[in-house]
Design a protein around this motif. Sequence first.
Motif, PDB file in Angstrom:
ATOM      1  N   PHE A 288      53.465  30.886  18.408  1.00 54.37           N
ATOM      2  CA  PHE A 288      54.491  31.256  19.377  1.00 54.37           C
ATOM      3  C   PHE A 288      55.361  32.403  18.857  1.00 54.37           C
ATOM      4  O   PHE A 288      56.126  32.994  19.608  1.00 54.37           O
ATOM      5  CB  PHE A 288      55.351  30.018  19.672  1.00 54.37           C
ATOM      6  N   SER A 289      55.201  32.709  17.565  1.00 49.16           N
ATOM      7  CA  SER A 289      56.068  33.747  16.992  1.00 49.16           C
ATOM      8  C   SER A 289      55.282  34.877  16.329  1.00 49.16           C
ATOM      9  O   SER A 289      55.814  35.964  16.144  1.00 49.16           O
ATOM     10  CB  SER A 289      57.021  33.120  15.962  1.00 49.16           C
ATOM     11  N   ASP A 290      54.036  34.619  15.997  1.00 49.90           N
ATOM     12  CA  ASP A 290      53.258  35.612  15.251  1.00 49.90           C
ATOM     13  C   ASP A 290      52.106  36.086  16.148  1.00 49.90           C
ATOM     14  O   ASP A 290      51.232  35.298  16.531  1.00 49.90           O
ATOM     15  CB  ASP A 290      52.729  34.940  13.969  1.00 49.90           C
ATOM     16  N   MET A 291      52.123  37.380  16.487  1.00 52.25           N
ATOM     17  CA  MET A 291      51.140  37.883  17.445  1.00 52.25           C
ATOM     18  C   MET A 291      49.711  37.796  16.899  1.00 52.25           C
ATOM     19  O   MET A 291      48.775  37.594  17.670  1.00 52.25           O
ATOM     20  CB  MET A 291      51.519  39.315  17.831  1.00 52.25           C
ATOM     21  N   VAL A 297      44.092  32.722  18.603  1.00 53.79           N
ATOM     22  CA  VAL A 297      43.908  31.562  19.482  1.00 53.79           C
ATOM     23  C   VAL A 297      43.399  32.021  20.856  1.00 53.79           C
ATOM     24  O   VAL A 297      42.496  31.414  21.440  1.00 53.79           O
ATOM     25  CB  VAL A 297      45.229  30.755  19.612  1.00 53.79           C
ATOM     26  N   CYS A 298      43.971  33.121  21.356  1.00 56.53           N
ATOM     27  CA  CYS A 298      43.533  33.646  22.669  1.00 56.53           C
ATOM     28  C   CYS A 298      42.051  33.994  22.640  1.00 56.53           C
ATOM     29  O   CYS A 298      41.304  33.675  23.575  1.00 56.53           O
ATOM     30  CB  CYS A 298      44.330  34.896  23.032  1.00 56.53           C
ATOM     31  N   GLU A 299      41.637  34.653  21.586  1.00 55.30           N
ATOM     32  CA  GLU A 299      40.239  35.065  21.485  1.00 55.30           C
ATOM     33  C   GLU A 299      39.328  33.842  21.459  1.00 55.30           C
ATOM     34  O   GLU A 299      38.271  33.808  22.099  1.00 55.30           O
ATOM     35  CB  GLU A 299      40.046  35.939  20.230  1.00 55.30           C
ATOM     36  N   PHE A 300      39.772  32.789  20.751  1.00 54.65           N
ATOM     37  CA  PHE A 300      38.993  31.547  20.690  1.00 54.65           C
ATOM     38  C   PHE A 300      38.823  30.974  22.111  1.00 54.65           C
ATOM     39  O   PHE A 300      37.732  30.574  22.505  1.00 54.65           O
ATOM     40  CB  PHE A 300      39.709  30.537  19.787  1.00 54.65           C
ATOM     41  N   ILE A 301      39.916  30.974  22.885  1.00 55.43           N
ATOM     42  CA  ILE A 301      39.821  30.392  24.241  1.00 55.43           C
ATOM     43  C   ILE A 301      38.904  31.251  25.117  1.00 55.43           C
ATOM     44  O   ILE A 301      38.078  30.732  25.869  1.00 55.43           O
ATOM     45  CB  ILE A 301      41.218  30.245  24.894  1.00 55.43           C
ATOM     46  N   TYR A 322      46.535  38.298  27.809  1.00 55.53           N
ATOM     47  CA  TYR A 322      47.967  38.411  27.469  1.00 55.53           C
ATOM     48  C   TYR A 322      48.255  37.284  26.477  1.00 55.53           C
ATOM     49  O   TYR A 322      47.441  36.348  26.346  1.00 55.53           O
ATOM     50  CB  TYR A 322      48.845  38.292  28.730  1.00 55.53           C
ATOM     51  N   PRO A 323      49.369  37.305  25.791  1.00 58.69           N
ATOM     52  CA  PRO A 323      49.583  36.277  24.781  1.00 58.69           C
ATOM     53  C   PRO A 323      49.668  34.862  25.374  1.00 58.69           C
ATOM     54  O   PRO A 323      50.337  34.650  26.385  1.00 58.69           O
ATOM     55  CB  PRO A 323      50.920  36.670  24.141  1.00 58.69           C
ATOM     56  N   LEU A 324      48.965  33.936  24.730  1.00 61.80           N
ATOM     57  CA  LEU A 324      49.049  32.524  25.096  1.00 61.80           C
ATOM     58  C   LEU A 324      50.506  32.062  24.988  1.00 61.80           C
ATOM     59  O   LEU A 324      51.209  32.486  24.063  1.00 61.80           O
ATOM     60  CB  LEU A 324      48.171  31.716  24.127  1.00 61.80           C
ATOM     61  N   LEU A 325      50.929  31.228  25.901  1.00 58.19           N
ATOM     62  CA  LEU A 325      52.289  30.644  25.982  1.00 58.19           C
ATOM     63  C   LEU A 325      53.293  31.584  26.652  1.00 58.19           C
ATOM     64  O   LEU A 325      54.452  31.226  26.797  1.00 58.19           O
ATOM     65  CB  LEU A 325      52.834  30.187  24.609  1.00 58.19           C
ATOM     66  N   SER A 326      52.840  32.782  27.088  1.00 55.88           N
ATOM     67  CA  SER A 326      53.737  33.630  27.884  1.00 55.88           C
ATOM     68  C   SER A 326      54.026  32.946  29.203  1.00 55.88           C
ATOM     69  O   SER A 326      55.062  33.164  29.825  1.00 55.88           O
ATOM     70  CB  SER A 326      53.086  34.966  28.226  1.00 55.88           C
ATOM     71  N   ASN A 480      64.058  35.767  21.493  1.00 57.72           N
ATOM     72  CA  ASN A 480      63.610  37.008  20.854  1.00 57.72           C
ATOM     73  C   ASN A 480      62.788  36.779  19.594  1.00 57.72           C
ATOM     74  O   ASN A 480      62.148  37.693  19.102  1.00 57.72           O
ATOM     75  CB  ASN A 480      64.809  37.909  20.555  1.00 57.72           C
ATOM     76  N   LYS A 481      62.816  35.547  19.093  1.00 56.26           N
ATOM     77  CA  LYS A 481      61.975  35.250  17.918  1.00 56.26           C
ATOM     78  C   LYS A 481      60.565  34.847  18.323  1.00 56.26           C
ATOM     79  O   LYS A 481      59.724  34.578  17.476  1.00 56.26           O
ATOM     80  CB  LYS A 481      62.603  34.092  17.128  1.00 56.26           C
ATOM     81  N   THR A 482      60.318  34.734  19.619  1.00 55.83           N
ATOM     82  CA  THR A 482      58.991  34.314  20.079  1.00 55.83           C
ATOM     83  C   THR A 482      58.209  35.533  20.589  1.00 55.83           C
ATOM     84  O   THR A 482      58.727  36.656  20.608  1.00 55.83           O
ATOM     85  CB  THR A 482      59.119  33.304  21.245  1.00 55.83           C
ATOM     86  N   ILE A 483      57.014  35.263  21.063  1.00 54.39           N
ATOM     87  CA  ILE A 483      56.202  36.347  21.640  1.00 54.39           C
ATOM     88  C   ILE A 483      56.620  36.636  23.094  1.00 54.39           C
ATOM     89  O   ILE A 483      56.119  37.572  23.715  1.00 54.39           O
ATOM     90  CB  ILE A 483      54.689  36.002  21.600  1.00 54.39           C
ATOM     91  N   LEU A 484      57.540  35.843  23.637  1.00 56.70           N
ATOM     92  CA  LEU A 484      57.863  35.946  25.069  1.00 56.70           C
ATOM     93  C   LEU A 484      58.426  37.293  25.513  1.00 56.70           C
ATOM     94  O   LEU A 484      58.076  37.764  26.607  1.00 56.70           O
ATOM     95  CB  LEU A 484      58.812  34.820  25.485  1.00 56.70           C
TER      96      LEU A 484
END
Length: 537
Positions: A288-291, A297-301, A322-326, A480-484
């Motif tokens: 959730f914080s490290d792109m 994880v996204c690539e795995f899915i 797009y990033p997972l959990l967005s 702001n500490k997340t990928i959101l």
Amino acid sequence: MVDYAAIVIGAGFGGLRMLYELRSLGISPVKILETGSDVGGTWYWNRYPGARTDSECFDYMFNFSDELKKEWNWPERYSTQDTVLRYLGTAADKYDMRKDIQFDTSVKSAHYNEATNKWVITTSQGDEYSCTFLISAVGPLSLGRKPPFPGLDSFRGEWYQASQWPNKSVDFTGKRVAVIGTGATGVQVIPVVSHNAKSVTVFQQTPNYVIPARNYPMTPERMHEIKRGYDESWQKVRTQAWGAGNTWGHFNYSDVKDDKELQHKILERGWELGGFRGFIFDTFNDMFSDMDSNDAVCEFIRQKIHAIVKDEKTAELLCPHYPLLSKRPPLGHFYYETFNKSHVKLVSVRDNPIKEITPAGLRTNTDEYEFDVIIFAIGFDAVTGALNAIDIRGPTNQSLAEAWSTKVDTMLGITVAGFPNMFIISGPHSPFATIPVIIDNTVNWIGQAITHMQKNGLKSLEATPKASDAWRETVLAAFNKTILPVSAEKVNSWYVGANVPGKTHDVLFYFGGMPSYFSACQDEADAGFPGFKSVPL
Ligand code: NAP
């Protein structure tokens, strides 16, 4: 006008839990006003096919009643909508709650009278009540979006809004069904409707990362084990960032980034365990914080989607980029597998939107489709929508909707400066986490605030703008500490109000995790509510 010590809006998880707390504190008389004809809240309205929790049953429950915990048996890992409704009904009956609930009644307005320090409430039934404490338990996902498409009135078939599903069984046998929307609701509807329908056409705007739920029935032995471990698991739930107990342990991607085989093993294990617990909380702690972690994880899915879905073009359309959990990822019950059925088709409306509903079906810019049934699973005006729909006005006559028109401000997600003696359960800027767990904490905190007032002879308590601003800063810093910030707006996430055209975009949740939130709440109470101004009796 009948006067109450407290009026609670909504008889779902939050309202029922609040009623229990108020009674325990000897606050009386109390009334719940509820739009539905029975208890349940979101679980009363969302009766759509396939509706069930995405949280595991032993997290998605009340903790207040040891008796209920002993007596109640969960049939499956993820409870169906009717199970949750039965559970809430059982709790309401056990504690004789219905006598304090007025059903079929929506709150239209709530105005604070500074001279009397009372809230004056009007309802859809024409009642007028006053109360000292106004407590909203309207829920963060209760105001469903109405289908915005022109021409709906002309449609000759049946249509349903998933979040207002009728209380009757709907037979899809032999019918051509359209499902619009592929969020958590659409993802649950689509596989179930595909069992009997003649055809299912899914209109997808943005693909989601759908995690396999891996549901299973509860054996008596497993239920016994859960009952024995309730106290411990609730403690764990309260210490896990998202409010999910019994996590099995997790890794940082950064620790394994050079070991592709180990990464794969971790993700594969998570995928097989399924659910948020298996695949999100017990894989990479830093996704959730490290792109880089998130990308892996996204690539795995995406690889899983391609492995499951046979038609290459459909598989690619189902792949998010797009990033997972967005966006809040849905849990699927054979979701991707459903697209291998020959009568299920996926239509991307990302670049070719639905223009209108026609008498026979619907039309995009380029194509016309014919249907017998259209299901709209297009989401909610989340978190602030249901509150803003009520004309709530503080002593200055400013409405809550006006106060939040440019930015949302709360103190701890529970109170709002300018609105004395008003509390919100699951309000904006409370944590993004398992809802009944947050409810339990919030209700307890509201109880502490009311007790503080009683002990100190206060007639009103109201958050200061300074404390609210500080909480907003905490909320923004956590966000702001997340990928959101990179992606939430771009993908129409309801976390930031971006799914509703015209809605102010703002961060609607605290993403700093439950433990730090619980500490912030307890610190405020222990310090005697320094972030609040009060008026003595
Ligand atoms: P949602 O996640 O907001 O999804 C709405 C879907 O409708 C999206 O795919 C959206 O596309 C699409 N859509 C909106 N307007 C459209 C249009 N004009 N044309 C075509 N498609 C359109 O809503 P939801 O599925 O009801 O879920 C909302 C939240 O409720 C979930 O995230 C979850 O927290 C909760 N929920 C929980 C459960 C559970 O726990 N079991 C079940 C259901 C819902 P875009 O993404 O492009 O906007």
